[in-house]
Motif scaffolding. Sequence first.
Motif: not given
Length: 89
Positions: A77-83, A63-73, A2-7
């Motif tokens: 862009r309101s999705q956090a990319d880091i904890l 950031c490359l991580f942010a790009t992937v996370i935004y694509q999965l979401a 699932q995208a949520g788990i991957l994010i």
Amino acid sequence: MQAGILIVLLQVLHTAFFVVVSGLVRYVLRCGVSGRASPRLLRVAIVVPTAVGAAWWLNGHECLFATVIYQLADGDRSQADILCPDWFA
């Protein structure tokens, strides 16, 4: 998967990467202040953050991580990319 788990997994990986790269930058600063360094570790501590900066620049200042996370979401862009809290990251 699932995208949520991957994010969440990517957020954890991004946070760990952030901590490691920050530690490398602190090591370079400490070496500069103290004048002592392990040549091999200092080389790694300079090359890794430089490569991360180059990847960030080549990815359009994102950031490359942010790009992937935004694509999965689905472009959210309101999705956090880091904890980390926003003020810290």
